[in-house]
Design a protein around this motif. Structure first.
Motif, PDB file in Angstrom:
ATOM      1  N   GLN A 159      27.589  43.241  37.114  1.00  0.00           N
ATOM      2  CA  GLN A 159      28.334  42.677  35.979  1.00  0.00           C
ATOM      3  C   GLN A 159      29.678  42.192  36.508  1.00  0.00           C
ATOM      4  O   GLN A 159      30.426  42.947  37.141  1.00  0.00           O
ATOM      5  N   PHE A 160      29.969  40.920  36.245  1.00  0.00           N
ATOM      6  CA  PHE A 160      31.140  40.269  36.848  1.00  0.00           C
ATOM      7  C   PHE A 160      31.657  39.209  35.881  1.00  0.00           C
ATOM      8  O   PHE A 160      30.885  38.603  35.138  1.00  0.00           O
ATOM      9  N   PRO A 161      32.998  38.951  35.867  1.00  0.00           N
ATOM     10  CA  PRO A 161      33.524  37.900  34.986  1.00  0.00           C
ATOM     11  C   PRO A 161      33.009  36.529  35.413  1.00  0.00           C
ATOM     12  O   PRO A 161      33.039  36.189  36.592  1.00  0.00           O
ATOM     13  N   PHE A 162      32.561  35.744  34.427  1.00  0.00           N
ATOM     14  CA  PHE A 162      32.064  34.412  34.759  1.00  0.00           C
ATOM     15  C   PHE A 162      32.161  33.529  33.524  1.00  0.00           C
ATOM     16  O   PHE A 162      31.768  33.909  32.419  1.00  0.00           O
ATOM     17  N   SER A 163      32.704  32.353  33.721  1.00  0.00           N
ATOM     18  CA  SER A 163      32.848  31.373  32.647  1.00  0.00           C
ATOM     19  C   SER A 163      33.052  30.018  33.302  1.00  0.00           C
ATOM     20  O   SER A 163      33.041  29.894  34.531  1.00  0.00           O
ATOM     21  N   ARG A 257      43.640  37.263  33.141  1.00  0.00           N
ATOM     22  CA  ARG A 257      42.296  37.238  32.556  1.00  0.00           C
ATOM     23  C   ARG A 257      42.116  38.291  31.474  1.00  0.00           C
ATOM     24  O   ARG A 257      41.079  38.356  30.829  1.00  0.00           O
ATOM     25  N   GLY A 258      43.112  39.163  31.300  1.00  0.00           N
ATOM     26  CA  GLY A 258      43.037  40.172  30.249  1.00  0.00           C
ATOM     27  C   GLY A 258      42.104  41.321  30.543  1.00  0.00           C
ATOM     28  O   GLY A 258      41.600  41.960  29.618  1.00  0.00           O
ATOM     29  N   CYS A 259      41.884  41.644  31.820  1.00  0.00           N
ATOM     30  CA  CYS A 259      40.928  42.713  32.155  1.00  0.00           C
ATOM     31  C   CYS A 259      41.473  44.099  31.830  1.00  0.00           C
ATOM     32  O   CYS A 259      40.713  45.033  31.592  1.00  0.00           O
ATOM     33  N   PRO A 266      53.938  52.058  32.493  1.00  0.00           N
ATOM     34  CA  PRO A 266      54.957  53.081  32.248  1.00  0.00           C
ATOM     35  C   PRO A 266      56.023  52.641  31.241  1.00  0.00           C
ATOM     36  O   PRO A 266      56.604  53.467  30.543  1.00  0.00           O
ATOM     37  N   ALA A 267      56.277  51.334  31.168  1.00  0.00           N
ATOM     38  CA  ALA A 267      57.268  50.814  30.232  1.00  0.00           C
ATOM     39  C   ALA A 267      56.652  50.451  28.880  1.00  0.00           C
ATOM     40  O   ALA A 267      57.327  49.870  28.023  1.00  0.00           O
ATOM     41  N   LYS A 268      55.376  50.791  28.729  1.00  0.00           N
ATOM     42  CA  LYS A 268      54.649  50.543  27.465  1.00  0.00           C
ATOM     43  C   LYS A 268      54.549  49.064  27.103  1.00  0.00           C
ATOM     44  O   LYS A 268      54.533  48.677  25.937  1.00  0.00           O
ATOM     45  N   ILE A 269      54.470  48.208  28.122  1.00  0.00           N
ATOM     46  CA  ILE A 269      54.262  46.781  27.899  1.00  0.00           C
ATOM     47  C   ILE A 269      52.771  46.523  27.717  1.00  0.00           C
ATOM     48  O   ILE A 269      51.952  47.011  28.501  1.00  0.00           O
ATOM     49  N   ASP A 270      52.424  45.768  26.690  1.00  0.00           N
ATOM     50  CA  ASP A 270      51.034  45.357  26.486  1.00  0.00           C
ATOM     51  C   ASP A 270      50.785  44.165  27.415  1.00  0.00           C
ATOM     52  O   ASP A 270      50.800  43.010  27.005  1.00  0.00           O
ATOM     53  N   ILE A 271      50.546  44.465  28.687  1.00  0.00           N
ATOM     54  CA  ILE A 271      50.498  43.423  29.715  1.00  0.00           C
ATOM     55  C   ILE A 271      49.415  42.373  29.447  1.00  0.00           C
ATOM     56  O   ILE A 271      49.697  41.168  29.536  1.00  0.00           O
ATOM     57  N   PRO A 272      48.157  42.751  29.122  1.00  0.00           N
ATOM     58  CA  PRO A 272      47.133  41.714  28.938  1.00  0.00           C
ATOM     59  C   PRO A 272      47.471  40.698  27.858  1.00  0.00           C
ATOM     60  O   PRO A 272      47.076  39.536  27.954  1.00  0.00           O
ATOM     61  N   THR A 273      48.188  41.130  26.821  1.00  0.00           N
ATOM     62  CA  THR A 273      48.591  40.191  25.774  1.00  0.00           C
ATOM     63  C   THR A 273      49.855  39.441  26.166  1.00  0.00           C
ATOM     64  O   THR A 273      49.927  38.209  26.068  1.00  0.00           O
ATOM     65  N   ALA A 274      50.862  40.181  26.636  1.00  0.00           N
ATOM     66  CA  ALA A 274      52.150  39.569  26.952  1.00  0.00           C
ATOM     67  C   ALA A 274      52.055  38.565  28.093  1.00  0.00           C
ATOM     68  O   ALA A 274      52.720  37.527  28.075  1.00  0.00           O
ATOM     69  N   ALA A 275      51.217  38.857  29.074  1.00  0.00           N
ATOM     70  CA  ALA A 275      51.110  37.981  30.247  1.00  0.00           C
ATOM     71  C   ALA A 275      50.314  36.712  29.956  1.00  0.00           C
ATOM     72  O   ALA A 275      50.295  35.798  30.776  1.00  0.00           O
ATOM     73  N   ARG A 276      49.666  36.650  28.796  1.00  0.00           N
ATOM     74  CA  ARG A 276      48.905  35.453  28.416  1.00  0.00           C
ATOM     75  C   ARG A 276      49.522  34.753  27.216  1.00  0.00           C
ATOM     76  O   ARG A 276      48.937  33.807  26.679  1.00  0.00           O
TER      77      ARG A 276
END
Length: 336
Positions: A159-163, A257-259, A266-276
């Motif tokens: 199983q691997f990301p693919f699009s 990619r939001g993985c 540690p800083a409680k940043i929602d990285i997958p959302t914030a970085a996109r």
């Protein structure tokens, strides 16, 4: 009705799998309704994981008494033999079954093999000998680990990301799976929500007869869209090609990619959302992204302590702190 055979497993299913990560966000009643509707509409392959909170439990509720009618794939993130067996027994209990069709190592940093000292692959073999699993799989976001698994001959599925945002090397991996008769389960066929046209995503993936996309479903409207493709599969047209070409130009380069493997922060940043966020603002309605709640979420970027936890755990090698900074600066321009 297009179908796909998952390599040497011999599993034949509709070319629409159900990704059960999102059902952890809805009630048990709503989840059971969606899962049963998916089955009644023609979907027979359901993918979940021990790490998806109560997702397995919800599958168990939805499919009690009809186990033989569906295929279930789940995963263990454990890196110890003890944890492996604990996860497996928990999954069997929650899924209300005495066997799992495909049991997968969940994004390990290495490719488990016999004799590597971990005992993990040997545990898989023992679980298969006991009849608790039918086939052995591995999921990953790291291309070298994925290729090693396929080339090893030890794994029945990958199983691997693919699009249609995939690289040439990703496409080569799909072809390698076909050559080695390894089933290819496609995660993130919508690239974590950045692809907004599922018909274009489907038409692209339909060009690979060995690929089984698993669509993350949380809402009935989403499910209805994918169910419609069972009898009316989108075909590649000039219009869809134009959409794909546009998205490839817009989304080339470094993007999240939001993985979620950068979490917890540690800083409680929602990285997958914030970085996109910059992409989300331009590819979906902005109102929800500009709410007070989202503004507060984005403000946590200022709390980054530069510990590099995200950098060290990103399978795509992104400079995440810099990506977060750029996204936050862009975000502020929408608030003016």
């Amino acid at each position: 009705m297009p179908t796909v055979t998952l390599g040497r497993t011999g599993i034949i299913t509709d070319k629409n799998g159900f990704g059960a990560l999102p059902v952890q966000r809805v009630s048990k009643e709503d989840a059971a309704y969606l899962l049963r509707k998916a089955y009644e509409g023609g979907i027979t392959f359901f993918d979940t994981a021990r790490s998806y909170t109560d997702s397995e439990e919800k599958l168990g509720i939805a499919f009690a008494g009809m186990r033989e009618k569906i295929f279930i794939a789940t995963k263990t993130p454990s890196t110890t033999v003890e944890g492996f067996w604990k996860d497996l027994e928990t999954s069997l209990r929650l899924l209300k079954t005495d066997y799992i069709d495909i049991y997968q190592f969940h994004n390990p940093a290495f490719c488990p093999k016999p004799g590597d000292g971990t005992g993990l692959y040997e545990a898989m073999q023992e679980a298969k000998a006991q009849g608790k699993i039918r086939f052995i799989g591995l999921t990953n976001h790291r291309l070298p680990v994925a290729r090693e698994a396929v080339e090893s001959g030890l794994y029945d599925t990958l199983q691997f990301p693919f699009s249609y945002l995939a690289s040439e090397k990703d496409e080569e991996l799909v072809h390698l799976c076909k050559e080695k008769n390894v089933g290819f389960i496609c995660m993130k066929p919508l690239s974590g929500g950045l692809i907004t046209r599922s018909d274009a995503a489907y038409a692209y993936l339909a060009q690979f007869d060995n690929v089984l996309p698993i669509w993350g479903v949380q809402r009935e409207k989403e499910l209805d869209e994918f169910l419609s493709y069972i009898h009316n599969p989108p075909a590649m047209t000039d219009g869809l090609k134009a959409i794909i070409d546009h998205d490839r130009k817009e989304l080339t380069g470094d993007f999240c990619r939001g993985c979620g493997y950068c979490l917890p922060c540690p800083a409680k940043i929602d990285i997958p959302t914030a970085a996109r966020m910059s992409l989300l603002l331009r590819r979906s309605p902005t109102a929800g992204h500009l709410s007070e709640k989202t503004q507060e979420m984005m403000s946590h970027i200022d709390d980054c302590i530069h510990c590099n936890h995200c950098v060290n755990h990103c399978p795509y090698g992104l400079n995440t702190p810099e990506l977060l900074r750029r996204n936050y600066e862009d975000y502020k321009t929408f608030l003016k």
